[in-house]
Design an enzyme around this catalytic site. Sequence first.
Site, short mmCIF file in Angstrom:
data_model
loop_
_atom_site.label_atom_id
_atom_site.label_comp_id
_atom_site.label_asym_id
_atom_site.label_seq_id
_atom_site.Cartn_x
_atom_site.Cartn_y
_atom_site.Cartn_z
N HIS A 268 0.86 -1.20 0.00
CA HIS A 268 0.00 0.00 0.00
C HIS A 268 0.89 1.24 0.00
O HIS A 268 1.70 1.40 -0.90
CB HIS A 268 -0.96 -0.08 1.19
CG HIS A 268 -2.07 0.92 1.22
ND1 HIS A 268 -2.37 1.76 0.19
CD2 HIS A 268 -2.98 1.19 2.19
CE1 HIS A 268 -3.40 2.51 0.52
NE2 HIS A 268 -3.80 2.20 1.73
N HIS A 307 -2.11 -2.19 -9.74
CA HIS A 307 -3.11 -1.56 -8.88
C HIS A 307 -4.37 -2.42 -8.90
O HIS A 307 -4.72 -3.00 -9.92
CB HIS A 307 -3.46 -0.15 -9.40
CG HIS A 307 -4.10 0.71 -8.37
ND1 HIS A 307 -5.45 0.66 -8.10
CD2 HIS A 307 -3.57 1.60 -7.52
CE1 HIS A 307 -5.72 1.51 -7.14
NE2 HIS A 307 -4.61 2.10 -6.76
N ASP A 363 2.88 5.46 -6.52
CA ASP A 363 4.11 5.34 -5.73
C ASP A 363 5.37 5.24 -6.57
O ASP A 363 6.48 5.32 -6.05
CB ASP A 363 4.01 4.09 -4.83
CG ASP A 363 2.98 4.28 -3.73
OD1 ASP A 363 2.06 3.47 -3.61
OD2 ASP A 363 3.08 5.31 -3.03
C1 SDX Z 1 -1.31 2.21 -3.39
O1 SDX Z 1 -5.97 0.71 -3.38
C2 SDX Z 1 -5.50 1.91 -3.58
O2 SDX Z 1 -6.14 2.76 -4.13
C3 SDX Z 1 -4.06 2.13 -3.11
C4 SDX Z 1 -3.45 3.46 -3.51
C5 SDX Z 1 -4.09 4.62 -2.79
O3 SDX Z 1 -3.94 5.74 -3.28
O4 SDX Z 1 -4.60 4.37 -1.66
O5 SDX Z 1 -3.57 3.64 -4.92
C6 SDX Z 1 -1.97 3.50 -3.14
O6 SDX Z 1 -1.28 1.38 -2.51
C7 SDX Z 1 -0.75 1.93 -4.76
C8 SDX Z 1 -0.19 0.46 -4.88
C9 SDX Z 1 1.23 0.47 -4.27
N1 SDX Z 1 1.74 -0.90 -4.17
C10 SDX Z 1 2.75 -1.34 -4.99
O7 SDX Z 1 3.25 -0.68 -5.90
C11 SDX Z 1 3.25 -2.75 -4.66
C12 SDX Z 1 3.38 -3.55 -5.96
N2 SDX Z 1 2.02 -3.74 -6.50
C13 SDX Z 1 1.41 -5.03 -6.22
O8 SDX Z 1 1.71 -5.58 -4.97
C14 SDX Z 1 -0.05 -5.10 -6.68
O9 SDX Z 1 -0.10 -4.59 -7.94
C15 SDX Z 1 -1.13 -4.45 -5.83
C16 SDX Z 1 -1.09 -4.89 -4.42
C17 SDX Z 1 -1.03 -2.97 -5.90
C18 SDX Z 1 -2.47 -4.88 -6.43
O10 SDX Z 1 -2.56 -6.22 -6.30
P1 SDX Z 1 -3.86 -7.05 -6.73
O11 SDX Z 1 -4.94 -6.15 -7.18
O12 SDX Z 1 -4.20 -7.98 -5.64
O13 SDX Z 1 -3.37 -7.77 -8.02
P2 SDX Z 1 -2.84 -9.20 -8.01
O14 SDX Z 1 -1.84 -9.37 -6.91
O15 SDX Z 1 -4.01 -10.11 -8.08
O16 SDX Z 1 -2.00 -9.22 -9.39
C19 SDX Z 1 -2.53 -9.79 -10.54
C20 SDX Z 1 -1.32 -10.41 -11.22
C21 SDX Z 1 -0.59 -11.44 -10.37
O17 SDX Z 1 0.09 -12.30 -11.27
P3 SDX Z 1 -0.53 -13.80 -11.56
O18 SDX Z 1 -0.74 -14.41 -10.20
O19 SDX Z 1 -1.82 -13.50 -12.28
O20 SDX Z 1 0.51 -14.47 -12.38
O21 SDX Z 1 -0.34 -9.40 -11.48
C22 SDX Z 1 0.86 -9.70 -10.76
C23 SDX Z 1 0.47 -10.66 -9.65
O22 SDX Z 1 1.58 -11.45 -9.27
N3 SDX Z 1 1.32 -8.45 -10.20
C24 SDX Z 1 2.58 -8.03 -10.27
C25 SDX Z 1 2.59 -6.77 -9.67
N4 SDX Z 1 1.35 -6.46 -9.26
C26 SDX Z 1 0.56 -7.51 -9.57
N5 SDX Z 1 3.69 -8.63 -10.79
C27 SDX Z 1 4.83 -7.90 -10.68
N6 SDX Z 1 4.91 -6.68 -10.15
C28 SDX Z 1 3.82 -6.08 -9.63
N7 SDX Z 1 3.91 -4.87 -9.08
#
Ligand code: SDX
Length: 435
Positions: A268, A307, A363
């Site tokens: 997050h 996201h 971020d």
């Molecule tokens: C913020 O919710 C909000 O609005 C938050 C926010 C706000 O203003 O409050 O926008 C602020 O928190 C932004 C997000 C910051 N976090 C990161 O940058 C951390 C890296 N991002 C990931 O951890 C992820 O993208 C999330 C947590 C942000 C979202 O995760 P989801 O929606 O649960 O997506 P998912 O994990 O189901 O991903 C789908 C696929 C998966 O691959 P498969 O299992 O399908 O093979 O995409 C992959 C994930 O492994 N994936 C990534 C990835 N994010 C998702 N692979 C590599 N790098 C990434 N960053």
Amino acid sequence: MANNTLTVTDNRTGTSYTLPIEHGTIRTMDLRQIKTGPEDFGLMGYDPAFTNTASCRSSVTYIDGDRGILRYRGYPIEVLAEHCSFLEVAYLLVWGELPTQAQMNDWVYQITHHTMVHETVKKLLEGFRYNAHPMGMFVSTVAALSTLYPEAKHVEDAEIRKHQMFRLIGKVPTIAAYCYRHSKGYPYVYPDNDLSYTGNFMNMLWRMMEPKYVANPVLERALDILFILHADHEQNCSANAMRSVGSALTDPYLTTAAAASALAGPLHGGANEAVLRMLDEIGSKQNVPAYIKRIKEGHSKLMGFGHRVYKNYDPRAKIIKWTAERVFEATGRNTKLDIALELERIALEDEYFVKRKLYPNVDFYSGIIYQAMGFLPEMFTVMFAIPRTAGWLAQWNEMLTDPEQKIARPRQVYTGEQERAFVPLEKRGAVATAR
Ligand code: SDX
């Protein structure tokens, strides 16, 4: 008029049910009538991490993840970032309308005259080790404000809620700055009411022995824009924490501390700090392809990418990228920006990220700017929490005035043991699974 209903047939009984559809949703409680018999509890919805569950009705923020749209109270984020100050946007989020000049003058006066913190806060901070993470100090100190304002527990009183919102929006920059000064071993700097919200924050962070702090106007405006972009984001993890804890009628200080705790997570708000550590680990543009390869092999996530809602470019990231260029014109170019731009360029062309609709989020670039401004990575999430406090309070205030809301208490799908006979300690054999 379309028949806004959903008809489902329970194939266990052959019975059909017609459920009303409202705002693109069905009420999950309407599923409870679907039973196999009078003893049956009825159907529930199962949605781990609430990926497809609306927990509330809200008019604060609107996001269209597919089209990369973000609006606060109906105003596009791009328009607000260009024309408003952060305090103007904070007013909009909390009260629902852009302020008139008179309303703005009163709002700025109230927030400005609530920036001081009780002197006991300094004693609290002195209890932390010099290397304590600023987010741990920030969360603890915000919670500690609860002990200073016992009247805040009367959350049902609109005037009391308003006063606490003045205090929290006014004091979080002071607390953040004090956490930073403590970690550097510098004396605390009192607020200067002559300065803007962000100018005063910079004053409390960076004034040393000069009699009056003068903020670099480019950096002051850049910080104000960053605060606008980070102010709210509908039902994200920390807003959900704010609403859930607040639904127990907990006072707003403990509730805000809970929300800030959620924000601290690396998935997050902690991602901005993680992005900088990732860029440090990559080290140079030449190492980017090898790093991308490791991400695709699943060794780690590309921090600052992806996201839950945006399956397009985060509109905030575009504005932050523009702001970064303005900051670097003032501070000198940050080599990490070149690594970040190369990382983005390669990722946006790579099928792994394209298929998963992974784009830079808020971020990805914010940390680079904060570092160029002189902040250490440990402070980045605190920088996120300052403006997000206004969004959390807007969500909290809306929840408390929503007649449909009550204490948040989800159900579960029980997967544990059925009832079993108790075995006294002395009779439990060695075969019991070691814990
Ligand atoms: C913020 O919710 C909000 O609005 C938050 C926010 C706000 O203003 O409050 O926008 C602020 O928190 C932004 C997000 C910051 N976090 C990161 O940058 C951390 C890296 N991002 C990931 O951890 C992820 O993208 C999330 C947590 C942000 C979202 O995760 P989801 O929606 O649960 O997506 P998912 O994990 O189901 O991903 C789908 C696929 C998966 O691959 P498969 O299992 O399908 O093979 O995409 C992959 C994930 O492994 N994936 C990534 C990835 N994010 C998702 N692979 C590599 N790098 C990434 N960053």
